[in-house]
Design a protein around this motif. Structure first.
Motif, PDB file in Angstrom:
ATOM      1  N   SER A   5       0.952  -1.081   0.148  1.00  0.00           N
ATOM      2  CA  SER A   5       0.018  -0.085   0.150  1.00  0.00           C
ATOM      3  C   SER A   5       0.766   1.384   0.023  1.00  0.00           C
ATOM      4  O   SER A   5       1.887   0.944   0.528  1.00  0.00           O
ATOM      5  CB  SER A   5      -1.009  -0.067   1.250  1.00  0.00           C
ATOM      6  OG  SER A   5      -0.426   0.369   2.453  1.00  0.00           O
ATOM      7  N   ILE A   6       0.361   2.223  -0.446  1.00  0.00           N
ATOM      8  CA  ILE A   6       1.073   3.658  -0.522  1.00  0.00           C
ATOM      9  C   ILE A   6       0.303   4.382   0.427  1.00  0.00           C
ATOM     10  O   ILE A   6      -0.792   5.068  -0.135  1.00  0.00           O
ATOM     11  CB  ILE A   6       1.201   3.980  -2.024  1.00  0.00           C
ATOM     12  CG1 ILE A   6       1.982   2.934  -2.774  1.00  0.00           C
ATOM     13  CG2 ILE A   6       1.954   5.523  -2.085  1.00  0.00           C
ATOM     14  CD1 ILE A   6       2.037   3.364  -4.303  1.00  0.00           C
ATOM     15  N   GLY A   7       0.776   5.156   1.351  1.00  0.00           N
ATOM     16  CA  GLY A   7       0.009   5.910   2.145  1.00  0.00           C
ATOM     17  C   GLY A   7       0.469   7.449   1.775  1.00  0.00           C
ATOM     18  O   GLY A   7       1.004   7.776   1.102  1.00  0.00           O
ATOM     19  N   TYR A   8      -0.464   8.354   2.448  1.00  0.00           N
ATOM     20  CA  TYR A   8      -0.386   9.838   2.274  1.00  0.00           C
ATOM     21  C   TYR A   8       1.067  10.129   2.680  1.00  0.00           C
ATOM     22  O   TYR A   8       1.271  11.315   1.918  1.00  0.00           O
ATOM     23  CB  TYR A   8      -1.510  10.594   2.989  1.00  0.00           C
ATOM     24  CG  TYR A   8      -1.382  10.914   4.365  1.00  0.00           C
ATOM     25  CD1 TYR A   8      -0.759  11.835   4.978  1.00  0.00           C
ATOM     26  CD2 TYR A   8      -1.725   9.931   5.263  1.00  0.00           C
ATOM     27  CE1 TYR A   8      -0.579  11.905   6.278  1.00  0.00           C
ATOM     28  CE2 TYR A   8      -1.590   9.879   6.569  1.00  0.00           C
ATOM     29  CZ  TYR A   8      -1.007  11.028   7.264  1.00  0.00           C
ATOM     30  OH  TYR A   8      -0.879  11.210   8.241  1.00  0.00           O
ATOM     31  N   ARG A   9       1.513   9.702   3.450  1.00  0.00           N
ATOM     32  CA  ARG A   9       2.907  10.417   4.079  1.00  0.00           C
ATOM     33  C   ARG A   9       3.795   9.943   3.279  1.00  0.00           C
ATOM     34  O   ARG A   9       4.885  10.658   2.815  1.00  0.00           O
ATOM     35  CB  ARG A   9       3.154   9.536   5.581  1.00  0.00           C
ATOM     36  CG  ARG A   9       4.402  10.290   6.098  1.00  0.00           C
ATOM     37  CD  ARG A   9       4.495   9.553   7.363  1.00  0.00           C
ATOM     38  NE  ARG A   9       5.943   9.721   7.962  1.00  0.00           N
ATOM     39  CZ  ARG A   9       6.579   9.401   9.156  1.00  0.00           C
ATOM     40  NH1 ARG A   9       5.918   8.288   9.728  1.00  0.00           N
ATOM     41  NH2 ARG A   9       7.802   9.647   9.294  1.00  0.00           N
ATOM     42  N   VAL A  43       9.816  15.190   7.211  1.00  0.00           N
ATOM     43  CA  VAL A  43       8.185  14.615   7.005  1.00  0.00           C
ATOM     44  C   VAL A  43       7.954  13.912   8.143  1.00  0.00           C
ATOM     45  O   VAL A  43       8.454  12.660   8.151  1.00  0.00           O
ATOM     46  CB  VAL A  43       8.140  14.210   5.669  1.00  0.00           C
ATOM     47  CG1 VAL A  43       6.647  13.670   5.602  1.00  0.00           C
ATOM     48  CG2 VAL A  43       8.283  14.997   4.552  1.00  0.00           C
ATOM     49  N   GLN A  44       7.109  14.149   9.166  1.00  0.00           N
ATOM     50  CA  GLN A  44       6.921  13.569  10.213  1.00  0.00           C
ATOM     51  C   GLN A  44       5.264  12.929  10.167  1.00  0.00           C
ATOM     52  O   GLN A  44       4.489  13.647   9.364  1.00  0.00           O
ATOM     53  CB  GLN A  44       7.228  14.332  11.343  1.00  0.00           C
ATOM     54  CG  GLN A  44       8.790  14.422  11.442  1.00  0.00           C
ATOM     55  CD  GLN A  44       9.476  13.276  11.831  1.00  0.00           C
ATOM     56  OE1 GLN A  44       9.212  12.315  12.526  1.00  0.00           O
ATOM     57  NE2 GLN A  44      10.782  13.075  11.207  1.00  0.00           N
ATOM     58  N   LYS A  48       3.113  19.073  14.416  1.00  0.00           N
ATOM     59  CA  LYS A  48       3.951  19.560  15.503  1.00  0.00           C
ATOM     60  C   LYS A  48       5.361  18.751  15.523  1.00  0.00           C
ATOM     61  O   LYS A  48       6.405  19.276  15.862  1.00  0.00           O
ATOM     62  CB  LYS A  48       3.196  19.326  16.845  1.00  0.00           C
ATOM     63  CG  LYS A  48       2.154  20.301  17.216  1.00  0.00           C
ATOM     64  CD  LYS A  48       1.730  20.138  18.514  1.00  0.00           C
ATOM     65  CE  LYS A  48       0.568  21.059  18.822  1.00  0.00           C
ATOM     66  NZ  LYS A  48       0.109  20.977  20.266  1.00  0.00           N
ATOM     67  N   LYS A  49       5.127  17.486  15.205  1.00  0.00           N
ATOM     68  CA  LYS A  49       6.652  16.831  14.967  1.00  0.00           C
ATOM     69  C   LYS A  49       7.412  17.097  14.191  1.00  0.00           C
ATOM     70  O   LYS A  49       8.652  17.010  14.062  1.00  0.00           O
ATOM     71  CB  LYS A  49       6.149  15.112  14.944  1.00  0.00           C
ATOM     72  CG  LYS A  49       5.677  14.587  16.169  1.00  0.00           C
ATOM     73  CD  LYS A  49       5.604  12.912  16.067  1.00  0.00           C
ATOM     74  CE  LYS A  49       4.960  12.324  17.311  1.00  0.00           C
ATOM     75  NZ  LYS A  49       4.895  11.153  17.158  1.00  0.00           N
ATOM     76  N   SER A  50       6.598  17.579  12.804  1.00  0.00           N
ATOM     77  CA  SER A  50       7.528  18.029  11.662  1.00  0.00           C
ATOM     78  C   SER A  50       8.339  19.558  11.905  1.00  0.00           C
ATOM     79  O   SER A  50       9.424  19.583  11.669  1.00  0.00           O
ATOM     80  CB  SER A  50       6.803  18.397  10.634  1.00  0.00           C
ATOM     81  OG  SER A  50       7.325  18.472   9.292  1.00  0.00           O
ATOM     82  N   LEU A  51       7.736  20.172  12.772  1.00  0.00           N
ATOM     83  CA  LEU A  51       8.179  21.298  13.397  1.00  0.00           C
ATOM     84  C   LEU A  51       9.358  21.140  14.276  1.00  0.00           C
ATOM     85  O   LEU A  51      10.216  21.858  14.030  1.00  0.00           O
ATOM     86  CB  LEU A  51       7.356  22.482  13.858  1.00  0.00           C
ATOM     87  CG  LEU A  51       6.147  23.287  12.979  1.00  0.00           C
ATOM     88  CD1 LEU A  51       5.264  24.085  13.701  1.00  0.00           C
ATOM     89  CD2 LEU A  51       7.088  24.190  12.083  1.00  0.00           C
ATOM     90  N   HIS A  52       9.122  20.080  15.149  1.00  0.00           N
ATOM     91  CA  HIS A  52      10.089  19.940  16.002  1.00  0.00           C
ATOM     92  C   HIS A  52      11.308  19.373  15.362  1.00  0.00           C
ATOM     93  O   HIS A  52      12.723  19.579  15.654  1.00  0.00           O
ATOM     94  CB  HIS A  52       9.646  18.930  17.159  1.00  0.00           C
ATOM     95  CG  HIS A  52      10.638  18.795  18.255  1.00  0.00           C
ATOM     96  ND1 HIS A  52      11.405  17.409  18.297  1.00  0.00           N
ATOM     97  CD2 HIS A  52      11.113  19.362  19.343  1.00  0.00           C
ATOM     98  CE1 HIS A  52      12.301  17.208  19.265  1.00  0.00           C
ATOM     99  NE2 HIS A  52      12.029  18.575  19.933  1.00  0.00           N
TER     100      HIS A  52
END
Length: 325
Positions: A5-9, A43-44, A48-52
């Motif tokens: 499968s290919i997810g949005y992330r 890309v998290q 918030k995790k992406s900013l961190h």
């Protein structure tokens, strides 16, 4: 074999990396492909995790550039110098709590090492790569799919499981036997764990939100489940079936048919008070077995009052209801 499968992330990572490389290549930056690597690292799962991630990687990269300048310029561009610098650099970023940025900072350090010379143009190049890589990573991660439907699915699922549990207990209290194996309890634990994890992710995707109504709801249901698990062995192991059992069964039948996210706990607590009054009007036990059965049932309704008290403290969900109130 796990389903492919290919997810949005995955899609966001691929798109973001290609955009970052294209921008870096457009500005004719050296090592432009590294911008894609920096984007991938940012890309998290949540905003918030992406900013961190961008923050830790930027700080670590800046510290890495400083260490590279001091080490290579004072000594020489040699593998042993690089090794000695890393020995000091890694504990530094750990102490600064930006150790997650080691890989991205290593990319910048290796660029400086490969250039074998420190210059303003090199510094500008690396800063540009960081700006493009981290900036693209943050920008591409600002899109998050709506998880409202998934949260509502978990809500309906847990309500369905609780309803089944109460109805099965009611059957036992009426008939004194049941083929129910309690599998809904195990499933409820799994559903609540998944649901709380998803609801917390929603909090992480909103910068000004500190809690999610669904997370509070699932936490409330988890507290209720602890009560159910605690009293279930008592009520399903009665030595004899007494008159009180049918009264409790009627109450559980009604409760099981009206499990939803709205707040009608006050109504059911009033019914529970009537159950207690009915208990007081029944004859006293005539033997030890009846005494134990009545005591267990009375303890059960006290716990159910606590179950309803927990629900009463919940303000209710604003989501569209899909079950009767």
């Amino acid at each position: 074999m796990k389903k492919f499968s290919i997810g949005y992330r995955t899609l966001k990572t691929a798109i973001g990396a290609s955009i970052a490389i294209a921008i870096a290549q457009y500005f004719d930056l050296a090592s432009y492909a590294s911008a894609g690597i920096l984007t991938i690292l940012c890309v998290q799962p949540t905003k918030k995790k992406s900013l961190h991630a961008a923050y830790t990687r930027f700080i670590a990269s800046m510290v890495g550039m400083l260490y590279a300048f001091v080490s290579f310029e004072l000594f020489t561009y040699h593998p042993l110098t690089l090794a000695g610098m890393l020995v000091l650099f890694i504990p530094t970023i750990v102490s600064l709590k930006v150790a997650d940025g080691f890989v991205s900072s290593a990319v910048i350090i290796m660029h400086i090492y490969a250039a074998e010379g420190f210059s303003l143009s090199l510094v500008y190049n690396e800063l540009a790569l960081m700006a493009i890589g981290y900036g693209t990573g943050i920008a591409i991660n600002m899109y998050m799919p709506d998880i409202q439907k998934e949260l509502n699915y978990y809500r309906l699922k847990i309500e369905e499981l609780y309803s089944k549990i109460f109805l099965e207990i009611a059957v036992y209290l009426r008939e004194g036997d049941t083929l129910w194996g309690g599998q809904e309890l195990i499933e409820a634990i799994k559903v609540l764990n998944s649901a709380k994890s998803l609801a917390f992710k929603d909090v992480e995707n909103h910068f000004t939100r500190r809690e999610n109504d669904y997370y509070v709801y699932f936490d409330m249901r988890e507290q209720q489940l602890e009560i159910i698990e605690r009293v279930l062995p008592k009520v399903t192991a009665l030595p004899v079936i007494v008159q009180e059992a049918s009264i409790v069964a009627d109450f559980l039948q009604d409760l099981g048919e009206h499990v939803h996210s709205g707040n009608t706990a006050v109504h059911f607590r009033e019914k529970l008070e009537r159950v207690k009054r009915d208990f007081s009007q029944l004859p006293l036990p005539i033997n030890h077995a009846e005494f134990l059965a009545q005591a267990a049932l009375y303890q059960f309704i006290e716990e159910m009052d606590r179950y309803l008290e927990i629900k009463q403290s919940f303000k209710g969900l604003k989501a569209k209801k899909e079950r009767p109130q």
